[in-house]
Design a protein around this motif. Structure first.
Motif, PDB file in Angstrom:
ATOM      1  N   LEU A  11       0.873  -1.174   0.000  1.00 26.65           N
ATOM      2  CA  LEU A  11       0.000   0.000   0.000  1.00 26.65           C
ATOM      3  C   LEU A  11       0.908   1.222   0.000  1.00 26.65           C
ATOM      4  N   ASN A  12       0.865   2.002  -1.066  1.00 25.03           N
ATOM      5  CA  ASN A  12       1.679   3.205  -1.192  1.00 25.03           C
ATOM      6  C   ASN A  12       0.848   4.411  -0.755  1.00 25.03           C
ATOM      7  N   PHE A  13       1.331   5.117   0.272  1.00 28.69           N
ATOM      8  CA  PHE A  13       0.593   6.243   0.828  1.00 28.69           C
ATOM      9  C   PHE A  13       0.707   7.481  -0.048  1.00 28.69           C
ATOM     10  N   THR A  14      -0.361   8.262  -0.153  1.00 32.20           N
ATOM     11  CA  THR A  14      -0.321   9.559  -0.816  1.00 32.20           C
ATOM     12  C   THR A  14       0.433  10.545   0.068  1.00 32.20           C
ATOM     13  N   SER A  15       0.072  10.591   1.353  1.00 28.00           N
ATOM     14  CA  SER A  15       0.781  11.401   2.351  1.00 28.00           C
ATOM     15  C   SER A  15       1.482  10.447   3.300  1.00 28.00           C
ATOM     16  N   ASN A  16       2.786  10.629   3.473  1.00 23.62           N
ATOM     17  CA  ASN A  16       3.578   9.725   4.305  1.00 23.62           C
ATOM     18  C   ASN A  16       3.136   9.718   5.759  1.00 23.62           C
ATOM     19  N   MET A  17       3.432   8.612   6.419  1.00 22.51           N
ATOM     20  CA  MET A  17       3.257   8.512   7.859  1.00 22.51           C
ATOM     21  C   MET A  17       4.418   9.249   8.530  1.00 22.51           C
ATOM     22  N   ALA A  18       4.235   9.672   9.778  1.00 25.34           N
ATOM     23  CA  ALA A  18       5.260  10.427  10.500  1.00 25.34           C
ATOM     24  C   ALA A  18       6.477   9.569  10.808  1.00 25.34           C
ATOM     25  N   ASN A  19       6.254   8.279  11.023  1.00 28.60           N
ATOM     26  CA  ASN A  19       7.341   7.347  11.314  1.00 28.60           C
ATOM     27  C   ASN A  19       6.881   5.950  10.896  1.00 28.60           C
ATOM     28  N   ALA A  20       7.719   4.973  11.085  1.00 23.11           N
ATOM     29  CA  ALA A  20       7.396   3.609  10.658  1.00 23.11           C
ATOM     30  C   ALA A  20       6.784   2.774  11.789  1.00 23.11           C
ATOM     31  N   HIS A  21       6.239   3.435  12.814  1.00 24.31           N
ATOM     32  CA  HIS A  21       5.663   2.723  13.965  1.00 24.31           C
ATOM     33  C   HIS A  21       4.142   2.652  13.895  1.00 24.31           C
ATOM     34  N   TYR A  22       3.575   2.789  12.723  1.00 25.61           N
ATOM     35  CA  TYR A  22       2.135   2.685  12.535  1.00 25.61           C
ATOM     36  C   TYR A  22       1.729   1.208  12.549  1.00 25.61           C
ATOM     37  N   ILE A  23       0.430   0.951  12.570  1.00 22.59           N
ATOM     38  CA  ILE A  23      -0.052  -0.417  12.506  1.00 22.59           C
ATOM     39  C   ILE A  23      -1.000  -0.570  11.325  1.00 22.59           C
ATOM     40  N   GLY A  24      -1.076  -1.766  10.822  1.00 22.58           N
ATOM     41  CA  GLY A  24      -1.990  -2.068   9.734  1.00 22.58           C
ATOM     42  C   GLY A  24      -2.826  -3.277  10.096  1.00 22.58           C
ATOM     43  N   SER A  25      -4.029  -3.300   9.609  1.00 22.20           N
ATOM     44  CA  SER A  25      -4.880  -4.472   9.791  1.00 22.20           C
ATOM     45  C   SER A  25      -5.696  -4.655   8.530  1.00 22.20           C
ATOM     46  N   GLY A  26      -6.229  -5.829   8.354  1.00 26.21           N
ATOM     47  CA  GLY A  26      -6.976  -6.065   7.140  1.00 26.21           C
ATOM     48  C   GLY A  26      -7.778  -7.343   7.179  1.00 26.21           C
TER      49      GLY A  26
ATOM     50  N   GLY B   7       7.170  -9.364   6.208  1.00 26.12           N
ATOM     51  CA  GLY B   7       8.592  -9.444   6.512  1.00 26.12           C
ATOM     52  C   GLY B   7       9.399  -8.244   6.079  1.00 26.12           C
ATOM     53  N   ALA B   8       8.779  -7.295   5.407  1.00 25.48           N
ATOM     54  CA  ALA B   8       9.491  -6.105   4.953  1.00 25.48           C
ATOM     55  C   ALA B   8       9.614  -5.099   6.089  1.00 25.48           C
ATOM     56  N   VAL B   9      10.698  -4.377   6.122  1.00 23.85           N
ATOM     57  CA  VAL B   9      10.890  -3.322   7.112  1.00 23.85           C
ATOM     58  C   VAL B   9       9.943  -2.181   6.756  1.00 23.85           C
ATOM     59  N   PRO B  10       9.088  -1.749   7.692  1.00 16.68           N
ATOM     60  CA  PRO B  10       8.131  -0.677   7.387  1.00 16.68           C
ATOM     61  C   PRO B  10       8.844   0.613   7.007  1.00 16.68           C
ATOM     62  N   THR B  11       8.226   1.362   6.104  1.00 12.92           N
ATOM     63  CA  THR B  11       8.722   2.687   5.739  1.00 12.92           C
ATOM     64  C   THR B  11       7.592   3.686   5.927  1.00 12.92           C
ATOM     65  N   THR B  12       7.913   4.956   5.901  1.00 10.26           N
ATOM     66  CA  THR B  12       6.888   5.979   6.082  1.00 10.26           C
ATOM     67  C   THR B  12       6.007   6.138   4.852  1.00 10.26           C
ATOM     68  N   GLY B  13       6.450   5.643   3.704  1.00  8.97           N
ATOM     69  CA  GLY B  13       5.706   5.825   2.472  1.00  8.97           C
ATOM     70  C   GLY B  13       4.971   4.607   1.958  1.00  8.97           C
TER      71      GLY B  13
ATOM     72  N   THR C  22      -7.581  -3.205   3.689  1.00  7.45           N
ATOM     73  CA  THR C  22      -6.583  -2.911   4.703  1.00  7.45           C
ATOM     74  C   THR C  22      -6.751  -1.488   5.199  1.00  7.45           C
ATOM     75  N   MET C  23      -6.299  -1.241   6.417  1.00  8.59           N
ATOM     76  CA  MET C  23      -6.299   0.114   6.963  1.00  8.59           C
ATOM     77  C   MET C  23      -5.060   0.317   7.810  1.00  8.59           C
ATOM     78  N   THR C  24      -4.667   1.579   7.930  1.00 13.17           N
ATOM     79  CA  THR C  24      -3.447   1.939   8.644  1.00 13.17           C
ATOM     80  C   THR C  24      -3.782   2.998   9.683  1.00 13.17           C
ATOM     81  N   HIS C  25      -3.283   2.781  10.904  1.00 18.42           N
ATOM     82  CA  HIS C  25      -3.445   3.739  11.994  1.00 18.42           C
ATOM     83  C   HIS C  25      -2.079   4.192  12.468  1.00 18.42           C
ATOM     84  N   GLY C  26      -1.947   5.458  12.730  1.00 22.34           N
ATOM     85  CA  GLY C  26      -0.697   6.044  13.202  1.00 22.34           C
ATOM     86  C   GLY C  26      -0.761   7.542  12.987  1.00 22.34           C
ATOM     87  N   ASP C  27       0.377   8.188  12.983  1.00 21.84           N
ATOM     88  CA  ASP C  27       0.453   9.633  12.798  1.00 21.84           C
ATOM     89  C   ASP C  27       0.935   9.969  11.396  1.00 21.84           C
ATOM     90  N   LEU C  28       0.289  10.936  10.765  1.00 15.95           N
ATOM     91  CA  LEU C  28       0.766  11.417   9.475  1.00 15.95           C
ATOM     92  C   LEU C  28       1.910  12.387   9.667  1.00 15.95           C
TER      93      LEU C  28
END
Length: 127
Positions: free
Chosen positions: A60-75, A92-98, A120-126
């Motif tokens: 999932l490629n974000f339009t606006s990046n997350m503030a850090n890679a500590h967000y969570i995803g569920s689906g 298994g991929a290292v999370p990125t902000t984008g 899928t959905m993502t929760h965290g800080d933009l």
């Protein structure tokens, strides 16, 4: 002309139930997507695209990046058989902000699997 509504707390008409604005802001999904097995997007929010990275594997490629890679995803997803997958893992991929990488697995075989309806959905800080 744009306008701004500045409040600290939202409350119902009887003032019995209220919630701080920080809770509203922090509790909303920052990105979500509904896509098919080929990563064709049906509907989305803050999603520039979905990448099909192999059987059951997506990004999932974000339009606006997350503030850090500590967000969570569920689906969740749904297929055409009784053997559909509902387990979403981080791929298994290292999370990125984008980008958030994930895959869906079949509960019976534990193999990654493509399904017709993927959400899928993502929760965290933009950022």
């Amino acid at each position: 002309m744009a306008s701004i509504l500045r409040v600290n707390t939202l409350t119902d008409a009887s003032s019995n139930n209220s919630v701080p604005m920080a809770t509203v802001n922090q509790g909303t999904a920052k990105a979500w997507v509904n896509h098919d097995a080929s990563a064709s997007t049906d509907d989305s929010f803050n999603t520039s695209s979905v990448t099909d990275s192999g059987t059951g594997h997506y990004g999932l490629n974000f339009t606006s990046n997350m503030a850090n890679a500590h967000y969570i995803g569920s689906g969740s997803n749904l297929g055409s058989s009784s053997n559909f997958a509902t387990a979403m893992t981080s791929d298994g991929a290292v999370p990125t902000t984008g980008r958030m990488d994930y895959h869906f697995r079949n509960f019976s075989t534990v193999n990654a699997t493509d399904q017709a309806f993927n959400r899928t959905m993502t929760h965290g800080d933009l950022a």
